[in-house]
Write a protein that holds these residues in place. Structure first.
Motif, short mmCIF file in Angstrom:
data_model
loop_
_atom_site.label_atom_id
_atom_site.label_comp_id
_atom_site.label_asym_id
_atom_site.label_seq_id
_atom_site.Cartn_x
_atom_site.Cartn_y
_atom_site.Cartn_z
N LYS A 77 2.69 2.48 0.08
CA LYS A 77 2.36 1.19 -0.55
C LYS A 77 2.99 0.03 0.20
CE LYS A 77 2.47 -1.21 -4.99
NZ LYS A 77 2.90 -1.14 -6.43
N ARG A 78 4.25 0.21 0.60
CA ARG A 78 4.96 -0.88 1.28
C ARG A 78 4.35 -1.19 2.65
NH1 ARG A 78 9.42 -0.33 4.51
NH2 ARG A 78 9.90 1.73 3.66
N LEU A 79 3.94 -0.15 3.36
CA LEU A 79 3.35 -0.35 4.70
C LEU A 79 1.85 -0.61 4.65
CD1 LEU A 79 5.16 2.42 6.81
CD2 LEU A 79 5.79 0.01 6.51
N ASN A 80 1.28 -0.48 3.44
CA ASN A 80 -0.17 -0.65 3.27
C ASN A 80 -0.93 0.33 4.16
OD1 ASN A 80 -2.47 -1.78 2.09
ND2 ASN A 80 -2.72 -3.29 3.74
N TYR A 81 -0.49 1.57 4.13
CA TYR A 81 -1.12 2.61 4.94
C TYR A 81 -2.40 3.09 4.29
CZ TYR A 81 -2.00 7.29 6.82
OH TYR A 81 -2.59 8.40 7.36
N ARG A 82 -3.45 3.21 5.10
CA ARG A 82 -4.73 3.72 4.62
C ARG A 82 -5.12 4.93 5.47
NH1 ARG A 82 -7.02 0.11 1.15
NH2 ARG A 82 -6.20 -2.03 1.23
N PRO A 83 -5.25 6.10 4.86
CA PRO A 83 -5.63 7.30 5.63
C PRO A 83 -6.97 7.09 6.32
CG PRO A 83 -4.89 7.90 3.43
CD PRO A 83 -5.02 6.41 3.44
N ASN A 84 -7.08 7.57 7.53
CA ASN A 84 -8.31 7.47 8.31
C ASN A 84 -9.18 8.68 8.00
OD1 ASN A 84 -10.30 7.58 10.36
ND2 ASN A 84 -8.99 6.37 11.73
N ASP A 85 -10.21 8.46 7.16
CA ASP A 85 -11.07 9.57 6.75
C ASP A 85 -11.83 10.19 7.91
OD1 ASP A 85 -10.32 9.42 4.12
OD2 ASP A 85 -11.93 8.05 3.55
#
Length: 366
Positions: A77-85
């Motif tokens: 949440k802090r790094l705003n990480y979004r998994p690469n589908d």
């Protein structure tokens, strides 16, 4: 300074952007930092865990301790990480993504099916890519290529007809395909429908029992498989069992599946002395009924109309349209459930599923 520059004044602070790269702010030039993509490695480093643990935590794997999962998710949440589908799909050869081809997103019939598909996809944690084809072969082929490039795990095809080019394309790709509310006369693909032949037989029989011996069958395209191989056969069966000869002149084609196409059929129907019609599309049926009423022909006393899809439109017309009832939401939902089994290589006991239909008598028939 060379190149393009822009003068900015935001909240009293002046700046000059040069070549979209440099900023002159308060008398000095600083380089803009290019936004970097946060990777799973960054999350692992910040959380002091392995990348495998990050992956397990994000997917709520029960092997990860609750406190570790919370720590990882806080960093995500802090790094705003979004998994690469896409990258994840290339690694696992699965993207948990399903392609859905729909001929008309504004059509109530197909929209109801799409809702059922989407709800079951969400239940089984699949993402949906919905593409509109307008029932056009070239657009269907383009949509297929787009979906293949997205590495979809399976396809749900909704269409009025499967052309040979589309059939060949879907066969060659070797990913699971399910037809929803669409027939395959060659029985090559898995499908979910109602028994259109029996449904039209039942509705035609009701019109014949009301004393009509000149019942018309109306469809947007008579030569489509769903009509010529199923619905018209059911219509013929009902006539035969009632001892009434089949007349080809009582088959009527609306140029398009639209209200206007149905409205324009009035003169042809009157010339053939038709007293009742079963129509394969709700929009066309509404056009036929209103055209009769507008010309002074009373519905249902002088002319009866029954339709086939039981969309919301059938309840919005006056009089309301009698119709074959189809479990539209369920057709979509069962199609998606069937596809999940195929994608997981589970055993499928029935390739061509037929759901129950009914008849709804309203005020457009006696």
């Amino acid at each position: 300074m060379n190149g393009f520059f822009y003068y900015l004044n935001v909240n009293g602070y002046s700046a000059i952007l040069v070549d979209n790269k440099s900023i002159l702010k308060e008398g000095r030039v600083t380089k803009m930092k290019k936004k970097e993509t946060v990777t799973i490695y960054d999350v692992a480093r910040e959380a002091s865990v392995s990348m495998a643990t990050v992956s397990r935590a994000i997917n709520h794997n029960h092997n990860v301790k609750p406190e570790t999962e919370k720590k990882v998710l806080d960093v995500v949440k802090r790094l705003n990480y979004r998994p690469n589908d896409v990258a994840r799909g290339l690694a696992s050869k699965k993207t948990t993504t399903v392609g859905v081809i729909i001929p008309n997103v504004t059509n109530s019939y197909f929209a109801a099916l799409a809702r059922g598909i989407d709800d079951i996809a969400e239940m089984y944690q699949y993402n949906i890519i919905l593409t509109n084809s307008d029932g056009d072969e070239k657009k269907e082929l383009k949509a297929l290529n787009t979906l293949y490039s997205k590495q979809v795990d399976g396809l749900i095809f909704m269409g009025n007809e499967i052309s040979e080019a589309v059939r060949s394309d879907m066969s060659n790709e070797r990913i699971p395909v399910v037809l929803a509310g669409s027939v395959d006369f060659q029985n090559q693909f898995n499908s979910v429908n109602i028994d259109y032949r029996k449904a039209v037989y039942a509705q035609t029989n009701e019109l014949l029992k009301n004393g009509n011996d000149r019942v018309a069958f109306v469809a947007s395209h008579l030569n489509r498989s769903i009509n010529k191989d199923y619905r018209i056969e059911g219509y013929k069966d009902a006539l035969r069992d009632a001892g009434i000869p089949f007349r080809k002149t009582l088959l009527f084609e609306a140029n398009e599946a639209t209200y206007d196409s149905g409205y324009k059929l009035r003169n042809k129907l009157v010339q053939e002395e038709v007293t009742a019609a079963i129509v394969s599309n709700d929009d066309v049926a509404a056009g036929v009924m209103n055209s009769m009423s507008d010309s002074g022909i009373n519905v249902p006393e002088q002319f009866e109309v029954a339709t086939s899809d039981n969309t919301k439109l059938t309840e919005m017309t006056r009089p309301m349209l009698s119709t074959i009832t189809q479990p539209l939401y369920d057709i979509g939902a069962v199609s998606m459930r069937l596809l999940t089994k195929l994608m997981k290589n589970e055993e499928v006991s029935e390739r061509n599923i037929l759901l129950p239909f009914g008849l709804k008598d309203r005020n457009s028939t006696k």
